[in-house]
Design an enzyme around this catalytic site. Structure first.
Site, PDB file in Angstrom:
ATOM      1  N   ASP A 296       9.894  -7.132  -2.896  1.00 52.84           N
ATOM      2  CA  ASP A 296       8.583  -6.533  -3.192  1.00 52.84           C
ATOM      3  C   ASP A 296       7.500  -7.611  -3.206  1.00 52.84           C
ATOM      4  OD1 ASP A 296       6.560  -4.703  -4.169  1.00 52.84           O
ATOM      5  OD2 ASP A 296       8.157  -3.491  -5.012  1.00 52.84           O
ATOM      6  N   ASP A 409       3.460   0.194   1.250  1.00 60.20           N
ATOM      7  CA  ASP A 409       3.119   0.680  -0.083  1.00 60.20           C
ATOM      8  C   ASP A 409       1.610   0.908  -0.201  1.00 60.20           C
ATOM      9  OD1 ASP A 409       3.788   1.550  -2.591  1.00 60.20           O
ATOM     10  OD2 ASP A 409       4.176  -0.440  -3.430  1.00 60.20           O
ATOM     11  N   GLU A 412      -1.901   5.579   0.652  1.00 57.64           N
ATOM     12  CA  GLU A 412      -2.625   6.865   0.619  1.00 57.64           C
ATOM     13  C   GLU A 412      -4.011   6.786   1.297  1.00 57.64           C
ATOM     14  OE1 GLU A 412       0.444   6.502  -2.246  1.00 57.64           O
ATOM     15  OE2 GLU A 412      -1.435   5.370  -2.224  1.00 57.64           O
ATOM     16  N   GLU A 414      -4.339   3.930  -1.873  1.00 55.83           N
ATOM     17  CA  GLU A 414      -4.352   4.184  -3.310  1.00 55.83           C
ATOM     18  C   GLU A 414      -5.768   4.338  -3.848  1.00 55.83           C
ATOM     19  OE1 GLU A 414      -2.988   1.590  -7.074  1.00 55.83           O
ATOM     20  OE2 GLU A 414      -1.399   2.667  -6.039  1.00 55.83           O
ATOM     21  N   ARG A 460       4.824   5.343   1.614  1.00 59.25           N
ATOM     22  CA  ARG A 460       4.514   6.126   0.412  1.00 59.25           C
ATOM     23  C   ARG A 460       3.593   7.307   0.698  1.00 59.25           C
ATOM     24  NH1 ARG A 460       2.199   3.586  -5.235  1.00 59.25           N
ATOM     25  NH2 ARG A 460       0.180   4.230  -4.456  1.00 59.25           N
ATOM     26  N   ASP A 477       6.348   7.253  -7.677  1.00 62.60           N
ATOM     27  CA  ASP A 477       6.710   6.562  -8.924  1.00 62.60           C
ATOM     28  C   ASP A 477       7.138   7.550 -10.007  1.00 62.60           C
ATOM     29  OD1 ASP A 477       6.044   4.245  -7.614  1.00 62.60           O
ATOM     30  OD2 ASP A 477       4.044   4.103  -8.490  1.00 62.60           O
ATOM     31  N   HIS A 537      15.906   2.041  -7.346  1.00 64.83           N
ATOM     32  CA  HIS A 537      14.698   1.215  -7.415  1.00 64.83           C
ATOM     33  C   HIS A 537      13.982   1.510  -8.728  1.00 64.83           C
ATOM     34  CE1 HIS A 537      11.267  -1.105  -6.000  1.00 64.83           C
ATOM     35  NE2 HIS A 537      10.464  -0.108  -6.300  1.00 64.83           N
TER      36      HIS A 537
END
Length: 808
Positions: A296, A409, A412, A414, A460, A477, A537
């Site tokens: 990560d 990751d 979107e 985010e 994601r 998440d 995870h």
């Protein structure tokens, strides 16, 4: 705080749009029909305020678009790939209506009052009665539906299987720590499906609302602030056919690399090369199979904040990553890196990104910067060709170093301020397509620069059709609680219906918790055997990896992972079927028993492919679980061998070592025992399990095999098919094994099969292979389990096995 403000602004916009709806309806004058004409291969309907364009893609898919007069519309279409074919259709007009008819679809346009109604095989599906309505800031499409239809879709949500009655925001956004209900998540697809076996896709990537009859007026409404008002109607003969036609329209998932179905070592996150190598060594030492390790955010920075966008190894922590990855590869273990599309102003690449003009801008044309959790940032403009090339070249260099796969990751994105501008539109106009296009960039880069490698692209966020870029979605998440586990089958089942069949969860849960709940962790990993990707995870304060659990929990996790590996031939074959037809990996029971209304909202159990019925344990301390076994088959307990007739609910006794799993009568299941990595995978020797049932006179199964690596293996001639067929009579059970197609080195391959035949009523009287009597010492009989065991030797191109119930 800026994240919160962004969410508040979006909520205010949607609220204003809701308030405007009555005004739009009241202010819309009745639409008047003017004329119909054939314009090339499409039908054009001229009305008083614009024109409808109806395109027939085939006999079961129709695309309707509306273009209002005097209001230019921008196209934000990203979903379809299927182009219209030469479809035979007729246009008939009389004084009251126009009918456009194919072999399957009929579109009826009433002239006054104006309306459009769609039929499939003579059955009414939907109607556009209130018509498309256009205001200054909101466009609305209303579709009439039947009063009893169950509705699915809208992307990834935790709402229950029947999503009718919900008003769904279309704006990809993470929901940290969600549990049993989540109305807004990372994949918000402008799509709904009906229990009447049709689907409607509104192809517009902008933010909006999908209202699934929240007002109980038998209407579905789609609302957006931009884009062309359009929708695709897809009609199926059955559920499998509906998904097949939908994925024909939006594209099918390429077959992933075989290693993607193995076990992953993952957490948020490994801080150093030393820690990563030590974890991998622990898996090997414990004898737990492993195929990939995920590194990560710390691969490019010491801290969570301040370094995002470096997109290069932090040599203090990872002094020799190429050597590390090479050593992992020798052990059959791939290295996956987590990346994000944000370039912080404090990152090492900020100046380069500004100079190369690869960032989104403001109205002034300068890089648009803003604060979010990780720091002050800009955003890569994934819609800008030069930015895509710049971003891909970073990935390309890391692949050349040895990186085996990618985790995208925060895609979107985010935080995606409305004032931000992309190359081809505003943030809100393109928001839901960002992750889709990011995955497309990576997929196309591999296709161009690494044509012999199947990409692994974990993302994601995405959009309708993202499966064609090999996107592997996960459910975000989720909280590390029983409440977090509860909606996971629903989310995966729904997304499989919507084309994204690899939706899966962080096994064990991701967010929260102070200590590990061993029962929860065990049940989640047991469920994981039967979800598309096996990937524990979590946040690092509670280790997600099974090697760090207590002895009992570790042993049960190891058993689950070993079963996962044993089932790889079956799972890989499911993946192949999905790549060819869109068939989901996790299948709702109503796909096979569509006339049972109780199953339309049922997710206590599901089908894993065509053979397995799986019922996850989603509550603590249970002694039994009530499970429905579908009608039309008998079902055998995978662990005990007990058989039950279908068409009934049973009360299954729960065991700590596994969740309830049942096998459909007449099923073939190929298995491979003893794997520690998919690098060891071969079908030179494997098991074949057949679940005999005298009520199933004939049964068949086709097993696909390739090298697990080559893209387009069929087109390149590197594959084989092995067909299995069973025929039951009063006197014998005959099983035939035929290699029907084999190209490349598979034309010379051998298959030595250990055949297990379950549920035989009594010991066979004798056996023959290709007409020759088999000596009694070449096969064995387990009377307690009523199971025959036969080692076939090399089956060659064709083998016929006769299991005699009595001798003549």
């Amino acid at each position: 705080m800026k994240i919160i403000r962004q969410i508040i602004v979006i909520a205010i916009i949607i609220a204003v749009q809701i308030l405007m709806l009555p005004l739009l309806k009241a202010g819309q004058p009745p639409r008047q029909f003017r004329e119909v004409k054939l314009a090339g291969e499409v039908v054009e309907i001229r009305v008083s305020d614009g024109r409808y364009v109806i395109a027939l893609l085939n006999d079961h898919i129709v695309h309707t678009s509306f273009y209002p007069d005097g209001k230019p519309q921008k196209d934000f279409s990203f979903a379809p790939v299927h182009s219209p074919k030469m479809v035979e259709f007729t246009i008939a007009e009389d004084e009251s209506k126009v009918s456009v008819t194919t072999k399957g679809i009929r579109v009826r346009i009433n002239k006054s009052p104006f309306s459009i109604t769609y039929f499939h095989n003579g059955n009414r599906l939907i109607s556009e009665n209130a018509n498309y309505r256009c205001g200054d800031s909101l466009n609305v499409i209303d579709l009439g539906i039947g009063p009893d239809e169950v509705l699915y879709g809208g992307g990834a949500r935790a709402l229950g299987m029947n999503r009718r009655g919900n008003r769904l925001m279309l704006y990809n956004r993470a929901h940290y720590g969600y549990e049993e209900r989540s109305e807004l998540m990372n994949y918000t697809l402008p799509l709904f499906m009906s229990s009447n076996k049709y689907a409607v896709l509104f192809d517009n990537a902008g933010s909006g609302v999908l209202d699934l009859d929240s007002k109980k007026t038998n209407e579905v409404s789609y609302e957006s602030a931009s884009g062309i008002a359009n929708y695709y109607l897809i009609a199926g003969e059955d559920w499998y056919d509906l998904v097949k036609k939908y994925t024909l329209l939006t594209g099918r998932q390429p077959l992933p690399p075989r290693w993607a179905f193995g076990n992953f070592s993952s957490r948020f996150g490994y801080h150093s090369q030393k820690e990563t190598e030590a974890t991998v060594k622990k898996f090997i030492r414990e004898g737990i199979p492993l195929d990939a390790v995920i590194i990560d955010i710390y691969w490019f920075g010491k801290e969570i904040q301040g370094s995002m966008g470096n997109l290069d190894w932090l040599r203090d922590s990872f002094p020799n990553p190429q050597r590390m990855m090479k050593q992992f590869q020798k052990k059959g273990i791939k290295t996956i890196l987590v990346t994000e599309p944000f370039i912080l102003t404090t990152s090492n690449r900020w100046k380069e990104a500004v100079d190369r003009k690869v960032l989104c801008t403001g109205d002034d044309g300068k890089p648009f910067t803003y604060d979010f959790y990780f720091g002050n940032t800009g955003l890569v403009d994934i819609f800008e060709p030069a930015a895509r090339e710049w971003f891909w070249n970073i990935y390309k260099g890391l692949v050349q170093q040895g990186v085996g796969g990618w985790w995208g990751d925060l895609g979107e994105p985010e935080v995606h301020p409305s004032a931000l501008r992309h190359f081809s539109g505003k943030a809100d106009e393109l928001h839901n397509a960002y992750g889709h296009e990011w995955a497309g960039m990576i997929y196309e880069g591999y296709h161009r620069d690494f044509p012999d490698t199947r990409p692994f692209i974990l993302m994601r966020a995405g959009y309708a059709g993202s499966q064609r870029y090999g996107m592997i979605p996960w459910s975000g998440d989720v909280n590390r609680t029983w409440g977090g586990l509860v909606p996971q089958p629903e989310i995966s089942l729904q997304m499989g219906m919507q084309g994204l069949a690899y939706m899966h969860s962080d096994l064990g849960g991701f967010a929260g918790g102070d200590t590990i709940n061993n029962e929860l962790y065990t049940r989640w990993l047991q469920y994981g055997v039967f979800q598309p990707v096996y990937r524990p995870h979590a946040q690092e304060h509670i280790p997600a990896e099974p090697v760090f659990q207590n002895a009992t929990t570790k042993a049960r996790a190891k058993e689950a992972i070993e079963l996962r590996y044993a089932l790889l031939p079956y799972i890989y074959n499911m993946a192949f079927e999905n790549s060819q037809s869109g068939k989901p990996l996790m299948i709702p029971l109503f796909f096979n028993e569509p006339d049972n209304p109780d199953l339309l909202t049922y997710d206590t159990a599901y089908m894993w492919g065509s053979a397995f019925l799986v019922s996850p344990v989603k509550s603590p301390g249970l002694a039994t679980q009530r499970i429905y076994l579908p009608a039309g088959h008998n079902w055998t307990d995978f662990y005990t061998g007990e058989t039950f007739p279908g068409g009934q609910y049973i009360r299954a006794k729960l065991e700590p070592g596994h969740i309830p799993v049942y096998i459909r009568s007449g099923a073939f299941i190929p298995m491979k025992q003893g794997l520690k990595s998919t690098a060891e995978y071969s079908l030179d020797h494997f098991e074949l399990h057949y679940y005999s049932d005298t009520t199933v006179e004939k049964s068949s199964y086709c097993l696909y095999n390739d090298d697990g690596e080559t893209p387009g293996a069929i087109e390149k001639g590197r594959y084989e098919f092995i067909d299995f067929a069973a025929c039951e009579t009063e006197t014998s059970l005959t099983i035939e094994i035929v290699r029907t197609k084999a190209e490349g080195h598979f034309a010379r391959s051998q298959h030595n099969i250990t055949l297990f035949v379950h549920n035989l009523a009594e010991k066979p009287a004798g056996m023959k292979i290709n007409g020759a009597v088999v000596a009694p010492n070449q096969w064995s009989w387990d009377a307690g389990n009523k199971t025959l065991n036969l080692k076939t030797g090399n089956t060659g191109d064709k083998m016929k096995i006769e299991i005699l119930r009595r001798l003549y």
